[in-house]
Design a protein around this motif. Structure first.
Motif, PDB file in Angstrom:
ATOM      1  N   LYS A 187     -12.752  -2.310  16.628  1.00 45.71           N
ATOM      2  CA  LYS A 187     -13.039  -1.946  15.219  1.00 45.71           C
ATOM      3  C   LYS A 187     -13.768  -3.093  14.534  1.00 45.71           C
ATOM      4  O   LYS A 187     -13.135  -4.040  14.057  1.00 45.71           O
ATOM      5  N   THR A 188     -15.081  -3.042  14.537  1.00 48.12           N
ATOM      6  CA  THR A 188     -15.901  -4.058  13.850  1.00 48.12           C
ATOM      7  C   THR A 188     -17.108  -3.333  13.233  1.00 48.12           C
ATOM      8  O   THR A 188     -17.190  -2.108  13.297  1.00 48.12           O
ATOM      9  N   ASN A 189     -18.083  -4.107  12.765  1.00 50.24           N
ATOM     10  CA  ASN A 189     -19.313  -3.502  12.240  1.00 50.24           C
ATOM     11  C   ASN A 189     -20.223  -2.994  13.351  1.00 50.24           C
ATOM     12  O   ASN A 189     -21.241  -2.363  13.087  1.00 50.24           O
ATOM     13  N   PHE A 190     -19.856  -3.339  14.602  1.00 53.55           N
ATOM     14  CA  PHE A 190     -20.713  -3.015  15.743  1.00 53.55           C
ATOM     15  C   PHE A 190     -21.087  -1.530  15.786  1.00 53.55           C
ATOM     16  O   PHE A 190     -22.249  -1.177  15.959  1.00 53.55           O
ATOM     17  N   GLN A 191     -20.064  -0.656  15.641  1.00 60.01           N
ATOM     18  CA  GLN A 191     -20.274   0.786  15.823  1.00 60.01           C
ATOM     19  C   GLN A 191     -21.293   1.311  14.788  1.00 60.01           C
ATOM     20  O   GLN A 191     -22.220   2.032  15.150  1.00 60.01           O
ATOM     21  N   SER A 192     -21.098   0.913  13.517  1.00 61.19           N
ATOM     22  CA  SER A 192     -22.015   1.436  12.501  1.00 61.19           C
ATOM     23  C   SER A 192     -23.422   0.849  12.670  1.00 61.19           C
ATOM     24  O   SER A 192     -24.419   1.543  12.493  1.00 61.19           O
ATOM     25  N   ARG A 193     -23.472  -0.428  13.069  1.00 63.42           N
ATOM     26  CA  ARG A 193     -24.801  -1.033  13.273  1.00 63.42           C
ATOM     27  C   ARG A 193     -25.547  -0.376  14.428  1.00 63.42           C
ATOM     28  O   ARG A 193     -26.761  -0.257  14.418  1.00 63.42           O
ATOM     29  N   ALA A 194     -24.777   0.027  15.462  1.00 65.00           N
ATOM     30  CA  ALA A 194     -25.412   0.675  16.621  1.00 65.00           C
ATOM     31  C   ALA A 194     -25.588   2.173  16.379  1.00 65.00           C
ATOM     32  O   ALA A 194     -26.120   2.881  17.230  1.00 65.00           O
ATOM     33  N   GLU A 195     -25.107   2.637  15.225  1.00 63.15           N
ATOM     34  CA  GLU A 195     -25.129   4.064  14.877  1.00 63.15           C
ATOM     35  C   GLU A 195     -24.346   4.909  15.874  1.00 63.15           C
ATOM     36  O   GLU A 195     -24.737   6.015  16.239  1.00 63.15           O
ATOM     37  N   VAL A 196     -23.231   4.327  16.354  1.00 62.68           N
ATOM     38  CA  VAL A 196     -22.320   5.066  17.225  1.00 62.68           C
ATOM     39  C   VAL A 196     -21.256   5.679  16.334  1.00 62.68           C
ATOM     40  O   VAL A 196     -20.684   4.995  15.490  1.00 62.68           O
ATOM     41  N   VAL A 197     -21.029   6.968  16.500  1.00 63.19           N
ATOM     42  CA  VAL A 197     -19.961   7.615  15.730  1.00 63.19           C
ATOM     43  C   VAL A 197     -18.846   7.974  16.705  1.00 63.19           C
ATOM     44  O   VAL A 197     -19.063   8.712  17.659  1.00 63.19           O
ATOM     45  N   LYS A 198     -17.682   7.402  16.479  1.00 68.38           N
ATOM     46  CA  LYS A 198     -16.542   7.675  17.359  1.00 68.38           C
ATOM     47  C   LYS A 198     -15.732   8.853  16.815  1.00 68.38           C
ATOM     48  O   LYS A 198     -15.556   8.958  15.599  1.00 68.38           O
ATOM     49  N   SER A 199     -15.219   9.693  17.726  1.00 71.70           N
ATOM     50  CA  SER A 199     -14.350  10.791  17.308  1.00 71.70           C
ATOM     51  C   SER A 199     -13.032  10.196  16.801  1.00 71.70           C
ATOM     52  O   SER A 199     -12.715   9.041  17.112  1.00 71.70           O
ATOM     53  N   GLU A 200     -12.277  10.983  16.038  1.00 71.29           N
ATOM     54  CA  GLU A 200     -10.987  10.502  15.517  1.00 71.29           C
ATOM     55  C   GLU A 200     -10.077  10.094  16.674  1.00 71.29           C
ATOM     56  O   GLU A 200      -9.354   9.112  16.597  1.00 71.29           O
ATOM     57  N   LYS A 201     -10.147  10.866  17.801  1.00 68.54           N
ATOM     58  CA  LYS A 201      -9.313  10.576  18.969  1.00 68.54           C
ATOM     59  C   LYS A 201      -9.733   9.216  19.566  1.00 68.54           C
ATOM     60  O   LYS A 201      -8.896   8.367  19.847  1.00 68.54           O
ATOM     61  N   ALA A 202     -11.030   9.025  19.706  1.00 68.01           N
ATOM     62  CA  ALA A 202     -11.535   7.774  20.297  1.00 68.01           C
ATOM     63  C   ALA A 202     -11.184   6.576  19.411  1.00 68.01           C
ATOM     64  O   ALA A 202     -10.887   5.489  19.908  1.00 68.01           O
ATOM     65  N   LYS A 203     -11.201   6.798  18.083  1.00 66.95           N
ATOM     66  CA  LYS A 203     -10.901   5.701  17.144  1.00 66.95           C
ATOM     67  C   LYS A 203      -9.498   5.140  17.371  1.00 66.95           C
ATOM     68  O   LYS A 203      -9.256   3.960  17.188  1.00 66.95           O
ATOM     69  N   LYS A 204      -8.566   6.033  17.792  1.00 67.50           N
ATOM     70  CA  LYS A 204      -7.181   5.604  18.022  1.00 67.50           C
ATOM     71  C   LYS A 204      -7.092   4.585  19.149  1.00 67.50           C
ATOM     72  O   LYS A 204      -6.166   3.793  19.218  1.00 67.50           O
ATOM     73  N   TYR A 205      -8.051   4.648  20.085  1.00 68.44           N
ATOM     74  CA  TYR A 205      -8.003   3.753  21.238  1.00 68.44           C
ATOM     75  C   TYR A 205      -8.744   2.430  20.999  1.00 68.44           C
ATOM     76  O   TYR A 205      -8.780   1.568  21.851  1.00 68.44           O
ATOM     77  N   MET A 206      -9.342   2.314  19.811  1.00 68.23           N
ATOM     78  CA  MET A 206     -10.099   1.086  19.537  1.00 68.23           C
ATOM     79  C   MET A 206      -9.150  -0.068  19.231  1.00 68.23           C
ATOM     80  O   MET A 206      -8.176   0.107  18.508  1.00 68.23           O
ATOM     81  N   MET A 207      -9.459  -1.232  19.776  1.00 68.09           N
ATOM     82  CA  MET A 207      -8.610  -2.404  19.506  1.00 68.09           C
ATOM     83  C   MET A 207      -9.111  -3.099  18.245  1.00 68.09           C
ATOM     84  O   MET A 207     -10.244  -2.889  17.816  1.00 68.09           O
ATOM     85  N   ASP A 208      -8.260  -3.934  17.647  1.00 66.20           N
ATOM     86  CA  ASP A 208      -8.767  -4.686  16.499  1.00 66.20           C
ATOM     87  C   ASP A 208      -9.328  -6.039  16.974  1.00 66.20           C
ATOM     88  O   ASP A 208      -8.934  -6.560  18.021  1.00 66.20           O
ATOM     89  N   ALA A 209     -10.249  -6.538  16.180  1.00 68.31           N
ATOM     90  CA  ALA A 209     -10.995  -7.748  16.564  1.00 68.31           C
ATOM     91  C   ALA A 209     -10.073  -8.956  16.738  1.00 68.31           C
ATOM     92  O   ALA A 209     -10.297  -9.813  17.606  1.00 68.31           O
TER      93      ALA A 209
END
Ligand SMILES: NC(=O)c1ccc[n+]([C@@H]2O[C@H](COP(=O)([O-])OP(=O)(O)OC[C@H]3O[C@@H](n4cnc5c(N)ncnc54)[C@H](OP(=O)(O)O)[C@@H]3O)[C@@H](O)[C@H]2O)c1
Length: 258
Positions: A187-209
């Motif tokens: 969970k960082t600015n990376f996803q929005s900068r790369a214009e990657v949109v994660k599903s709600e399910k995928a977001k649950k698996y994201m680690m914090d920085a």
């Protein structure tokens, strides 16, 4: 207090910011690099309060060769000793190769590969001479597979992992630490900068920085060559090692979906 420094690229946000904080907490002097001068000043002020360490910052856009040289010149001109180099700055792009803006992908190669290589070429010989410290490169789990719809990004991280592993082997009998930190989604600015949109399910698996940086930092201190934070990511990489390449390509194509 030593006069040695840890130089961290991309220390203004995300994983790099958290790594810089950990080095600061352990009383390492810092040279922090980023493009946003205001933010660099804020981070400097914040970390100076943690410990009475020395912090320099260099405003540098690492997609520009001249800015990479500016970082090296700054260190030379101020007679600073870089003990640890953390090549963290990087970004991604999302989409089919033929559709992603050419300039964006080429800039990514400059930041993710060129700047990392140039800085390592410049500082590693001095770190070896010093006989301590090391290089911590932020790669990704993307380094272990081809990445349809993020093809150039995955390829840049494969380069980072390959280079880091080779350096680790070259320096195996020395005291120098060489680490490739390979996070999965964070969970960082990376996803929005790369214009990657994660599903709600995928977001649950994201680690914090913070967690990712902590695992990476501890791994680096222990002299681990490859650090993959998170059990799920470790299992996934093991599975990738056993799966046929043709299957891996299809799986990643499915995963990299908006
Ligand atoms: N987040 C993830 O899911 C993930 C997963 C695996 C690996 N990684 C890797 O982790 C590293 C850090 O990314 P993050 O997730 O922490 O993303 P982030 O929050 O966007 O941070 C990226 C950092 O890199 C710096 N940067 C970007 N382009 C730059 C440039 N041209 N010149 C100088 N600095 C630049 C940014 O600084 P300024 O914008 O202030 O210049 C920022 O400090 C990257 O190498 C990324 O590939 C991320």
């Amino acid at each position: 207090m030593s006069d040695k420094y840890t130089l961290i690229t991309g220390a203004t946000s995300g994983i790099g910011y958290e790594l810089a904080k950990l080095f600061a907490k352990d009383k390492n002097n810092l040279i922090i690099i980023g493009r946003d001068k205001k933010r660099l000043k804020e981070v400097k002020g914040e970390f100076e309060k943690i410990n009475s360490i020395k912090i320099h910052f260099v405003e540098a856009d690492l997609k520009l060769e001249a800015s990479v040289e500016k970082v090296i010149k700054f260190v030379d001109e101020n007679s600073l000793t870089v003990e640890n180099l953390v090549n963290n700055a990087g970004f991604g792009s999302f989409g089919h190769f033929h559709e992603v803006d050419s300039e964006k992908d080429l800039d990514m190669i400059k930041v993710n590969i060129y700047a990392l290589t140039r800085l390592t070429k410049s500082f590693l010989p001095k770190i070896i001479e010093l006989g301590e410290g090391g290089v911590l490169n932020v790669a990704s789990t993307a380094a272990f597979a081809p990445g349809p719809k993020m093809s150039v990004y995955y390829a840049t991280k494969a380069y980072v992992l390959s280079l880091t592993e080779a350096l680790g082997e070259e320096l195996r009998d020395t005291n120098i630490k060489i680490t490739a930190l390979c996070p999965g989604p964070v969970k960082t600015n990376f996803q929005s900068r790369a214009e990657v949109v994660k599903s709600e399910k995928a977001k649950k698996y994201m680690m914090d920085a913070e967690t990712v940086a902590y695992i990476g930092y501890k791994g680096f201190l222990k002299g681990k060559l490859i650090v993959i934070p998170g059990l799920k990511n470790k299992i996934m990489i093991q599975a990738l090692r056993m799966a046929p390449r043709s299957a891996i390509r299809k799986i990643i194509r499915g995963v990299n979906t908006k």
